[in-house]
Enzyme design. Structure first.
Site, PDB file in Angstrom:
ATOM      1  N   GLU A 170      -4.084   8.281  -3.934  1.00 19.05           N
ATOM      2  CA  GLU A 170      -4.557   7.512  -2.789  1.00 19.05           C
ATOM      3  C   GLU A 170      -4.617   8.314  -1.494  1.00 19.05           C
ATOM      4  OE1 GLU A 170      -5.860   4.708  -3.035  1.00 19.05           O
ATOM      5  OE2 GLU A 170      -4.968   3.555  -4.667  1.00 19.05           O
ATOM      6  N   GLY A 230     -13.901   0.501  -5.508  1.00 19.24           N
ATOM      7  CA  GLY A 230     -13.927   1.451  -4.404  1.00 19.24           C
ATOM      8  C   GLY A 230     -14.617   0.874  -3.184  1.00 19.24           C
ATOM      9  N   THR A 274      -9.513   0.442  -9.976  1.00 19.70           N
ATOM     10  CA  THR A 274      -8.618  -0.519  -9.363  1.00 19.70           C
ATOM     11  C   THR A 274      -8.638  -1.714 -10.303  1.00 19.70           C
ATOM     12  OG1 THR A 274      -9.179   0.292  -7.148  1.00 19.70           O
ATOM     13  CG2 THR A 274      -8.315  -1.928  -7.247  1.00 19.70           C
ATOM     14  N   ASP A 327      -7.818   8.551   0.226  1.00 23.93           N
ATOM     15  CA  ASP A 327      -8.356   7.459   1.038  1.00 23.93           C
ATOM     16  C   ASP A 327      -8.142   7.678   2.532  1.00 23.93           C
ATOM     17  OD1 ASP A 327      -9.554   6.000  -0.920  1.00 23.93           O
ATOM     18  OD2 ASP A 327      -8.021   4.444  -1.053  1.00 23.93           O
ATOM     19  N   ARG A 346       0.839  -1.193   0.000  1.00 23.93           N
ATOM     20  CA  ARG A 346       0.000   0.000   0.000  1.00 23.93           C
ATOM     21  C   ARG A 346       0.880   1.251   0.000  1.00 23.93           C
ATOM     22  NH1 ARG A 346      -4.741   2.258  -1.500  1.00 23.93           N
ATOM     23  NH2 ARG A 346      -5.984   3.149   0.182  1.00 23.93           N
TER      24      ARG A 346
END
Length: 536
Positions: free
Chosen positions: A384, A437, A345, A387, A72
């Site tokens: 990202e 998502g 994604t 997020d 990540r």
């Protein structure tokens, strides 16, 4: 036992072919995962890239070893909790979504190197060769890619390198036009030759930092030099004779799904009507997503109460407020209120002839990430950072809310919905996952429930989809997911139905039936992916 068949399901035929080629050359599922991941960064640049991140769930057949490789993205070391807020404390429009300031430090290249060097049977250079060739020689524009280029044309046009690579005179190219990415090929070649340092140190790292900072980002060389993947223990839940191996934090998927299964364990869903089944699943989703918002974040920074959130006693407490005759208003659950009133994604699933398994999900977040391509490396950067919880109670791109557990902090990984999953029972194995998502968790949950009921891979993928995420308090669903009478009955229970404009998700599923030996691979009809099964 061995399947004696290899199967790959991914979002693009060229990516599946890359994985199969590596298997034919003597590689294992882990080598194939590297090949598929890398190929997707080339042919599906809207949803995957070296400038993004990924999760890989691995199972090794010979010793039953299993692990979760966390690649990540991380917040830059110069990041601050209020970096996307204005002087009055309000979110700055699109600051966490557009441009390099929205980009976390990439983890996908480190993940590819780690998997190849730790679990692969072939050299990294061999597994990256298909992706290098695709970047150098090009590939034809396909419908999903062109749709992304049309949707994000204005954002891509702001980045000269992205515009030069993906647009023709400022507009999306036609179907079948060839896209070549020579600078990306060179970056992949550096990684193939130098491993981790080929991306995170030296010329590539220097160019990425210089480019990102020139365009408004805050990356430093230290951000890249200190990035490392983390291996984590997967979340495991057993229900109705099925063992589910799932993604742990910083993914929300495993905790949420384990919680949902625990809540539903008290009900014999098959004895309930279709409307009651949907109602109960939605109520379980509502409570699991409420916990996502309050408690989940990077376990290296916050104490995530995984054991409590996945315990049967906790689920029993949550279940106590569920009524069969009435939906629970989300604002009646303990938590917080929303302060202010779709993305991309990609996933793949792999089974090799020895029985090794990989479920891999990777992302840039929204279509083409933040829209910025560094010109000398050909690397698209993610967005990202969106997020994270930019501000408690404020929804992100997917309307997900969060609290302090997912607040921005230097070097912290942002919470994710990516949920690669491997299921196993006396019946066999299912390897699955999807983009989508916030809806990823609900899609994988519904697929898991259906597989437990005996469905095959095709049925799992074709299942009509619905979703609830606590806030906003709406039951989202695909067109045609409910009949008129079912929809009316759900509304009568108090659910606020919201039909989405189109079908969503792009699930990739591989199954192996222990009794018959049959191996199936299915790619979601909603996308343009490819599933291959071969006997060796």
């Amino acid at each position: 036992d061995r399947p004696h068949r290899a199967a790959i399901a991914s979002a693009h035929p060229l990516a599946s072919a890359a994985g199969m080629q590596v298997l034919e050359d003597g590689g294992n599922a882990f080598d194939a995962a590297v090949a598929v991941s890398a190929a997707l960064t080339v042919v599906a640049p809207y949803g995957a890239g070296l400038g993004g991140g990924g999760f890989w769930l691995l199972q090794r057949a010979e010793d039953r070893f299993e692990t979760f490789v966390d690649g990540r993205e991380k917040a830059p070391l110069a990041a601050t909790a209020d970096m996307y807020l204005d002087a009055s404390g309000q979110p700055i429009t699109k600051a966490s979504r557009v441009g390099p300031l929205a980009a976390g430090v990439p983890g996908l290249p480190a993940g590819l190197v780690h998997i190849a060097e730790t679990y692969g049977a072939l050299p990294l250079s061999r597994s990256l060769e298909p992706a290098i060739r695709l970047a150098r020689d090009g590939f034809p524009v396909w419908p999903r890619l062109r749709a992304g280029l049309v949707a994000r044309r204005a954002i891509l046009a702001r980045s000269p390198a992205a515009s030069e690579t993906f647009l023709v005179d400022g507009t999306a190219p036609g179907l079948g036009d060839v896209i070549v990415q020579p600078r990306l090929a060179e970056t992949l070649e550096r990684i193939a030759a130098q491993g981790h340092d080929g991306f995170y140190r030296g010329a590539v790292a220097g160019a990425l930092v210089e480019g990102a900072r020139a365009a408004g980002g805050i990356w430093t060389l230290e951000d890249l030099e200190t990035y490392q993947v983390v291996e984590r223990e997967p979340i495991v839940a057993t229900w109705r004779g099925t063992r589910a191996l799932m993604a742990p934090p910083p993914s929300a998927g495993g905790v949420a799904m384990a919680n949902i299964f625990q809540i539903l364990s008290a009900y014999d869903l098959q004895r309930h009507s279709r409307v009651e089944q949907v109602h109960l699943v939605v109520e379980a989703m509502r409570r699991a997503f409420r916990d996502r918002a309050l408690y989940l974040g990077d376990p290296d920074f916050v104490d995530v109460p995984v054991a409590r959130l996945t315990h049967p006693f906790y689920a029993a407490g949550q279940r106590a407020s569920i009524r069969l005759d009435r939906a629970t208003p989300s604002d009646s659950l303990p938590g917080f209120k929303v302060v202010s009133g779709g993305g991309q994604t990609t996933h793949f699933s792999i089974l090799d002839t020895a029985g090794n398994r990989v479920a891999g999900t990777q992302s840039l977040n929204s279509w083409f990430g933040c829209g910025y391509m560094e010109p000398t490396t050909g690397v698209m950067l993610n967005n990202e950072m969106d997020d994270f919880s930019v501000k408690p109670g404020v929804g992100n791109l997917y309307q997900l809310v969060g609290a302090q557990a997912n607040a921005i902090a230097p070097g912290k990984r942002m919470l994710s919905s990516m949920s690669p999953t491997i299921l196993e029972s006396e019946r066999g194995v299912a390897i699955l996952g999807t983009p989508g998502g916030s809806r990823i968790i609900s899609m994988v949950t519904l697929a898991t429930l259906e597989w437990m009921n005996g469905a095959d891979a095709e049925t799992i993928v074709s299942l009509p989809r619905f979703h609830h995420q606590y806030l906003p308090d709406k039951l989202f669903h695909e067109p045609g997911a409910f009949g008129e009478e079912e929809a009316a009955a759900l509304r009568a229970l108090g659910h606020q139905l919201s039909e989405v404009s189109r079908l969503y998700g792009n699930m990739q599923v591989v199954t192996w039936d222990f009794k018959t030996g049959k191996v199936e691979a299915v790619s979601d009809f909603r996308g343009q992916g490819d599933a291959k099964v071969r006997v060796y």
